[in-house]
Write an enzyme that holds these catalytic residues in place. Structure first.
Site, short mmCIF file in Angstrom:
data_model
loop_
_atom_site.label_atom_id
_atom_site.label_comp_id
_atom_site.label_asym_id
_atom_site.label_seq_id
_atom_site.Cartn_x
_atom_site.Cartn_y
_atom_site.Cartn_z
CE LYS A 67 -4.09 -2.02 2.17
NZ LYS A 67 -5.08 -1.93 3.26
CG ASP A 107 -7.94 0.31 2.86
OD1 ASP A 107 -8.74 -0.55 2.42
OD2 ASP A 107 -6.70 0.14 2.86
N GLY A 133 0.23 0.80 7.11
CA GLY A 133 -0.59 1.53 6.17
C GLY A 133 -2.06 1.50 6.50
#
Length: 286
Positions: A67, A107, A133
Site C-alpha cells: 500500500k 480503505d 498503512g
C-alpha cells in the site's frame, strides 16, 4: 474488449476480494475479470511496468505489503491517499499522452462505513492496534468520526512512519505506545481498530480476558481469516460489539467497483447484497 482487474499482495491466496468483485460485476453485467496476483514489494515495479503494455486493465486492488510502495508506481495520487501516503486502489485512464495510472484510497471509506453499519457513528475515545498503512487509514476514518486523540499500540516502534505521518497531516493527536501495555486502554475504549495480522493480537486478547472486565465499545478487527479471531471472541464475551474485517473489505470493495466500472450510481443495494452473499455476510438492511 473484455476488461481486467486484480488484487495484488503477498501472500494473497486467502483474499476474498475476487469473490466480492466478481459477484458485483456479475450483477452489473460488466465484462470484467478479476483475479488474485501474488506480488512482493521487490517485484512490484517490474509488474507495474509490464501491465502498462497490456490492454484492458481497468483497476487494481492493493493490499499488504504494497500500500505504501504503490505510491512510487502510479502517475498520480488523488484524495485522501495523497494525504495519507497509502494507496489501496489503482485505476487506469486513457489520455492524449497514453495510459495514466491513478492511485487512491477506499480503505478510509471502508472503515467508516463498517463502523457506522455497526451503529458506531461517533468515536470519542479510540485505540488502534498496529502502525502500518491500514493504521494510517484508520486514523483518517476516526478523524471523520470525531476522534481528536487516538492511542496507537504497536509491536515495533521503528515501523510507525505511516501512522505518524498520517496523524501529522490530519492534525490528529497521537499517543504511540508499546503493544505490551495495551490491554486496559483497549478494553476501555469506545472504538478499537485492530490492524494487526491474523493471530498477532492473540496475546493481547489473553491479557484482556485476564482483566475480567467489560469491553463496552466496538471492535473492528481488520484480520478476517481465521474468524472469529481470539480478540474478537474475548471482546464479544465482555459484552462489546464486534465488526469483522469482512465488513471493511466489503465497503472498500464497493467503492472500488464504482471506480473500476465507472458506473457509480448503478452500484446500489442489489449489488451490495450479492457481494454480501458471496462472502457470507448478512444482506444490508435498507
Amino acid at each position: 474488449m473484455s476488461l481486467r482487474a486484480a488484487v495484488l499482495g503477498h501472500p494473497i491466496s486467502h483474499s476474498k476480494s475476487p469473490a466480492l468483485h466478481l459477484a458485483a460485476y456479475g450483477q452489473l453485467g460488466a465484462g470484467i475479470s478479476y483475479t488474485a496476483i501474488d506480488v512482493t514489494e521487490e517485484l512490484l515495479p517490474s509488474f507495474m511496468r509490464q501491465i502498462r503494455h497490456q490492454p484492458g486493465w481497468c483497476g487494481l486492488s492493493v493490499t499488504m505489503p504494497l500500500k505504501t510502495a504503490m505510491l512510487d508506481e502510479v502517475d498520480e495520487v488523488r484524495g485522501v491517499a495523497r494525504t495519507l501516503g497509502v494507496v489501496n486502489t489503482v485505476t487506469f485512464e486513457d489520455t492524449a499522452n497514453g495510459l495514466r495510472t491513478v492511485g487512491s484510497n477506499t480503505d478510509v471509506t471502508g472503515i467508516v462505513n463498517a463502523l457506522c453499519h455497526a451503529g458506531s457513528a461517533a468515536s470519542p475515545s479510540a485505540v488502534i492496534l498496529g502502525g502500518g498503512g491500514t493504521a494510517a487509514s484508520a486514523v483518517a476514518a476516526l478523524k471523520e468520526l470525531g476522534t481528536e486523540t487516538v492511542q496507537v499500540f504497536v509491536r515495533d516502534a521503528s515501523r510507525t512512519a505511516d501512522v505518524r505521518a498520517a496523524a501529522d497531516r490530519l492534525g490528529m493527536a497521537l499517543e504511540l505506545r508499546p503493544l505490551a501495555g495495551a490491554a486496559r486502554p483497549t478494553a476501555e475504549a469506545d472504538v478499537v481498530i485492530s490492524t494487526l495480522p491474523p493471530r498477532a493480537a492473540d496475546g493481547l486478547a489473553a491479557e484482556i480476558a485476564a482483566l475480567k472486565t467489560a469491553t463496552p465499545g466496538v471492535l473492528l478487527d481488520v484480520a478476517y481469516d481465521p474468524w472469529p479471531s481470539l480478540i474478537a471472541s474475548v471482546w464479544q464475551a465482555g459484552g462489546g460489539r464486534v465488526v469483522p474485517g469482512l465488513e471493511m473489505l466489503l465497503y472498500q470493495a464497493v467503492e472500488q467497483v464504482r471506480l473500476f466500472t465507472r458506473r457509480g450510481e448503478d452500484v446500489n443495494a442489489a449489488v451490495i447484497d450479492v457481494m454480501c452473499d458471496a462472502v457470507g455476510l448478512a444482506r444490508r438492511a435498507l
